[in-house]
Design an enzyme around this catalytic site. Structure first.
Site, PDB file in Angstrom:
ATOM      1  N   GLU A   1     -13.869  -4.645 -20.802  1.00 59.28           N
ATOM      2  CA  GLU A   1     -15.089  -4.800 -20.010  1.00 59.28           C
ATOM      3  C   GLU A   1     -15.482  -3.495 -19.311  1.00 59.28           C
ATOM      4  O   GLU A   1     -16.652  -3.152 -19.239  1.00 59.28           O
ATOM      5  CB  GLU A   1     -14.928  -5.926 -18.982  1.00 59.28           C
TER       6      GLU A   1
ATOM      7  N   TYR B   1     -19.970  -7.528 -11.612  1.00 57.93           N
ATOM      8  CA  TYR B   1     -20.055  -7.856 -13.039  1.00 57.93           C
ATOM      9  C   TYR B   1     -18.653  -7.996 -13.644  1.00 57.93           C
ATOM     10  O   TYR B   1     -18.335  -8.996 -14.298  1.00 57.93           O
ATOM     11  CB  TYR B   1     -20.850  -6.793 -13.819  1.00 57.93           C
TER      12      TYR B   1
ATOM     13  N   ASP C   1     -24.737  -8.695 -17.986  1.00 60.77           N
ATOM     14  CA  ASP C   1     -24.859  -7.257 -18.283  1.00 60.77           C
ATOM     15  C   ASP C   1     -26.280  -6.982 -18.772  1.00 60.77           C
ATOM     16  O   ASP C   1     -27.161  -7.851 -18.702  1.00 60.77           O
ATOM     17  CB  ASP C   1     -23.798  -6.822 -19.319  1.00 60.77           C
TER      18      ASP C   1
END
Ligand code: SF4
Length: 358
Positions: free
Chosen positions: A33, A116, A134
């Site tokens: 990520e 996030y 995102d």
């Protein structure tokens, strides 16, 4: 109409085979990520494989030095991500027994992890019923909901994330987040989305209204500042002198010593600036040869570097912030693509204006 059933059926059928999806672990999810932020999947794959081979566990990463981690990140850009990843690993080892915490709130308290990443890891690795938004996901959710407000505005992102969160099904929250991102990356692309192949087209407001090509709306970006610098490529013929960068652009990486120039400064001023930085790293009175200029477009800066070669008889001593390195040895250090180019120009033949966007 809920979008999850058809979206997840599509995802199960078409999802890409990616290294972090094979035998997934929370640690792999965290690394992937962070690497994927601002970077394409194709660019990330070789970096991810090398990173996992060198640091297979959170403990291995926490035990590494910042230089070792930045070195493996060399060329991937956005080096703050590498430092943040290591800081998060150190905190997980010292405060959570070597495991990542399982909740979004606790993940968000790890140093360097933004909202996030915390949501993505909580959903994908731990099945928390949350949704990570995102850039790809924001485009999909804006088109699905027919949202014509700028997606660069925080309030719009909050609204889009809330819309996504409402759609998260029980049981597969991580797959839902990944499916939305996958749809944005492969079908609901910025230009020419393939609406005819889209599993959620029946629910898409923008498609029904014929506004797909107007959404998402972006706030006009301010032009990147144009920056000129002078670089000193000090070399004994075999090695070059690199310095460790402090705060700011490319912080923590190694580069040629440099000085900022006023944009209109003439080449004589560039030469003087290069001489000054050479003096600051202990090289005095040597001849400066102008090798040419490199232009590199970063996300937030358009940089042109005037590169000067400075020959010395003998390499000096290195230290915590200075190292003499053979070009082949730069792989052992955190060195950006930009620095590789300035070193190549400093050591090699003259050329001008090789442009690249990082
Ligand atoms: Fe995107 Fe088209 Fe699907 Fe709507 S129908 S979500 S615009 S690909």
């Amino acid at each position: 109409m809920p979008i999850a059933p058809s979206l997840l059926r599509w995802y199960d059928r078409t999802k890409r085979d990616l290294p972090w999806r094979r035998a997934p672990t929370p640690y792999k999810t965290l690394v992937s990520e962070l690497m994927l932020q601002q970077t394409t999947v194709a660019a990330v794959i070789p970096y991810f494989d090398r990173f996992m081979a060198r640091f297979p566990t959170l403990a291995a990463l926490a035990a590494a030095s910042e230089d070792e981690v930045t070195a493996l990140w060399s060329g991937l850009g956005y080096y703050a991500r590498a430092r943040n990843l290591r800081r998060a690993a150190v905190a997980a080892v010292s405060q959570h027994g070597g495991e990542l915490p399982r909740t979004e709130a606790e993940l968000g308290e790890l140093p360097g992890l933004g909202p996030y990443t915390a949501a993505a890891v909580a959903a994908i690795a731990f099945g928390a019923r949350t949704f990570a938004l995102d850039g790809n996901g924001a485009r999909v959710m804006a088109r699905l909901g027919g949202v014509s407000d700028s997606i660069d505005v925080p309030a719009t992102r909050v609204r889009l994330r809330a819309a996504g969160t409402r759609e998260v099904p029980r049981g597969r929250p991580g797959d839902f987040t990944q499916a939305v991102m996958e749809l944005g990356a492969t079908v609901c692309t910025p230009r020419n989305p393939r609406c005819g192949d889209c599993p959620v087209r029946a629910a898409c407001v923008a498609r029904a209204a014929g506004t797909v090509d107007q959404i998402p709306r972006r706030t006009k970006r301010v032009a990147r500042p144009v920056v000129r610098i002078a670089c000193a490529c000090v070399t004994d013929g075999a090695r070059v002198l690199l310095v460790r960068r402090g705060r700011g652009l490319l912080a923590g990486t190694w580069s040629l010593p440099e000085a900022a120039l006023a944009s209109a400064e003439a080449s004589a001023a560039a030469r003087e600036a290069a001489r000054r930085v050479a003096t600051e790293v202990g090289v005095r009175g040597a001849l400066l040869e102008h090798q040419g200029a490199i232009r590199h477009v970063f996300t937030h800066r358009d940089v042109t570097a005037e590169v000067f070669r400075i020959r010395v008889d003998r390499a000096g001593r290195g230290g915590a912030t200075q190292r003499w390195v053979a070009p082949e040895g730069m792989t052992e250090l955190g060195v950006s693509s930009f620095t590789r180019k300035t070193v190549a120009l400093g050591l090699g033949s003259k050329r001008d204006n090789v442009a690249r966007r990082s």
